[in-house]
Enzyme design. Structure first.
Site, PDB file in Angstrom:
ATOM      1  N   GLY A  91      -4.254  -4.558   8.700  1.00  0.00           N
ATOM      2  CA  GLY A  91      -5.611  -4.053   8.951  1.00  0.00           C
ATOM      3  C   GLY A  91      -6.660  -5.039   8.467  1.00  0.00           C
ATOM      4  N   ASP A 311      -5.288   2.473  -2.292  1.00  0.00           N
ATOM      5  CA  ASP A 311      -3.916   2.066  -1.949  1.00  0.00           C
ATOM      6  C   ASP A 311      -2.891   2.541  -2.976  1.00  0.00           C
ATOM      7  OD1 ASP A 311      -4.878   0.838   0.330  1.00  0.00           O
ATOM      8  OD2 ASP A 311      -4.993  -1.147  -0.576  1.00  0.00           O
ATOM      9  N   LYS A 338      -4.283   4.948   7.146  1.00  0.00           N
ATOM     10  CA  LYS A 338      -3.685   3.738   6.555  1.00  0.00           C
ATOM     11  C   LYS A 338      -2.441   3.366   7.370  1.00  0.00           C
ATOM     12  CE  LYS A 338      -6.758   3.076   3.429  1.00  0.00           C
ATOM     13  NZ  LYS A 338      -7.635   1.903   3.566  1.00  0.00           N
TER      14      LYS A 338
END
Ligand code: S3P
Length: 424
Positions: A91, A311, A338
């Site tokens: 990403g 994260d 995510k």
């Protein structure tokens, strides 16, 4: 992947370089004049995707036994790609490079794996289109593959609806190719590695509260960069050291930038014994972390802390399942977009182990302290899910195996070797 049982984790470990900082070092080094030398670069699959994209645009990037030399050609030095740019699973590559590509004088196409092809790109297309960029989602679904026909851009002020460093960085990078000062305001401050590193390379980026602004057409100059250890990778060893009885682990040179250190604050709230040593606040702050087994209790995680640990939430969820009492994780809707839908995937897999977990619209509620048993975990090829359950596998009763467990190569190729090296 079968997880081996370990007891009494002991020793010292240097986790690989920070993923966010490694990507940026290659990107900004490519846009700077001269040779940027990067040490402790993360050679995970994601950062290798970034290298491959810039090589396809004529940048010579050498890897001398882990030291990366980027022979940058300046802000206008990229050439038309020799091939479609493959961002793999990354990403960060996709969203940051799109900002750069929007301002070039050539057409490029980006593609990547199944996961990245289902992640939202409208969040970068919207500001880039308002800068006058020509960016299209080839399948018309606002996802990768993308086609970007570069041309001159207009400066904007962008009020971002999400606290995302990828969106912020994309707009700031496009702003370098625009006709005035470009700025971004986010609802909550996200990681600020772009701002710190662009200034280090010679750009003029200013930050005030949750607004960052950039002056266009900077002259970027090659730099020496030593990438700190990735706190997101350290997270697994912090959790292991806290949870596995009789453990003491020293994590060397971990990045503790305040926009990334939320995990440490949550661990403290949960009763963790973590001591910071050798704190260095120059540039990107770092410290050694001494982690000792602790008895953990539940906590609430929500609000402004979320972007600083986004994260690490899979690992926090596993810690919460082994802690006494209730943990509530909220304001974390971003988890749904995510590498996998981390709310559903964590709930599904922790339930398989016998945990009491309820997914919510923006997080999860975990009643911890129940004895957990082994299970077959599906990583959904999400590296952070796989590593979080590897730690759960050290602690549960009976064998735990992880489907797709080698996806750890995205951010931590030597993860299992480093983990097993600490145990008895
Ligand atoms: C990253 C920003 C975060 C994070 C990702 C890396 C970066 O994503 O989840 O792993 O390097 O800028 P968002 O900015 O989309 O929240």
């Amino acid at each position: 992947m079968e997880i081996k049982k370990l007891t009494n984790l002991h020793g010292e470990i240097t986790v690989p370089g920070d993923k966010s900082i490694s990507h940026r070092a290659v990107m900004f080094g490519s846009l700077a004049k001269g040779t940027t030398r990067i040490t402790h670069f993360l050679e995970g699959a994601d950062c290798l995707s970034t290298i491959s994209c810039f090589r396809k645009m004529g940048i010579d990037i050498e890897n001398n036994n882990g030291e990366i030399l980027v022979h940058g050609k300046g802000l206008r030095g990229l050439s038309s790609p020799t091939d479609i740019l493959d961002v793999g699973n990354s990403g960060t590559t996709t969203r940051l490079i799109s900002g750069i590509l929007a301002g070039q004088n050539f057409v490029s196409e980006l593609t990547g794996d199944d996961s990245i092809q289902s992640r939202p790109m409208k969040r970068i297309m919207t500001p880039l289109l308002s800068m006058g960029a020509d960016i299209t989602s080839i399948k018309g679904n606002n996802c990768v593959p993308l086609r970007i026909a570069g041309h001159p851009l207009k400066a904007i002020h962008y009020d971002s609806p999400v606290a995302s460093a990828q969106v912020k960085s994309c707009v700031l990078l496009a702003g370098m190719y625009s006709d005035g000062v470009t700025s971004v305001t986010e609802p909550v401050l996200s990681r600020n590695h772009t701002e710190i590193m662009l200034n280090y390379f010679g750009a003029q980026v200013t930050s005030e509260g949750t607004t960052a602004s950039i002056v266009p057409e900077p002259s970027l100059h090659a730099r020496e960069i030593t990438v700190p250890g990735d706190i997101s990778s350290a997270a697994y060893f912090i959790a292991a050291g806290l949870l596995v009885p009789g453990s003491e682990i020293l994590l060397k040179n971990v990045g503790i930038n305040p926009t990334r250190d939320g995990l440490l604050r949550v661990c403290k709230d949960m009763g963790a014994d973590i001591t910071m040593l050798n704190v260095n606040m120059d540039g990107e702050p770092t410290a050694d972390l001494l982690v000792r087994t602790s008895s953990l209790h539940g906590t609430t995680v929500g609000g402004e802390i979320i972007p600083t640990l986004i994260d690490e939430i899979p690992m926090i969820a596993v810690m919460a399942a082994f802690a006494e009492g209730t943990t509530i994780i909220k304001d974390a809707k971003e988890l749904k977009v995510k590498e996998s839908d981390r709310i559903l995937v964590m709930a599904e897999n922790l339930s398989r182990m016998g945990a009491d977990i309820t997914p919510t619209d923006d997080g999860m509620i975990i009643h911890g302290g129940k004895p957990l048993h082994g299970a077959v975990i599906d990583s959904y090829l999400d590296h952070r899910v796989a590593m979080s359950f590897a730690i759960a596998g050290l602690l549960c009763d009976g064998p735990l195996s992880i489907k797709g467990g080698d996806c750890v190569k995205i951010s931590y190729p030597e993860f299992y070797e480093d983990l097993y090296g600490l145990g008895e």
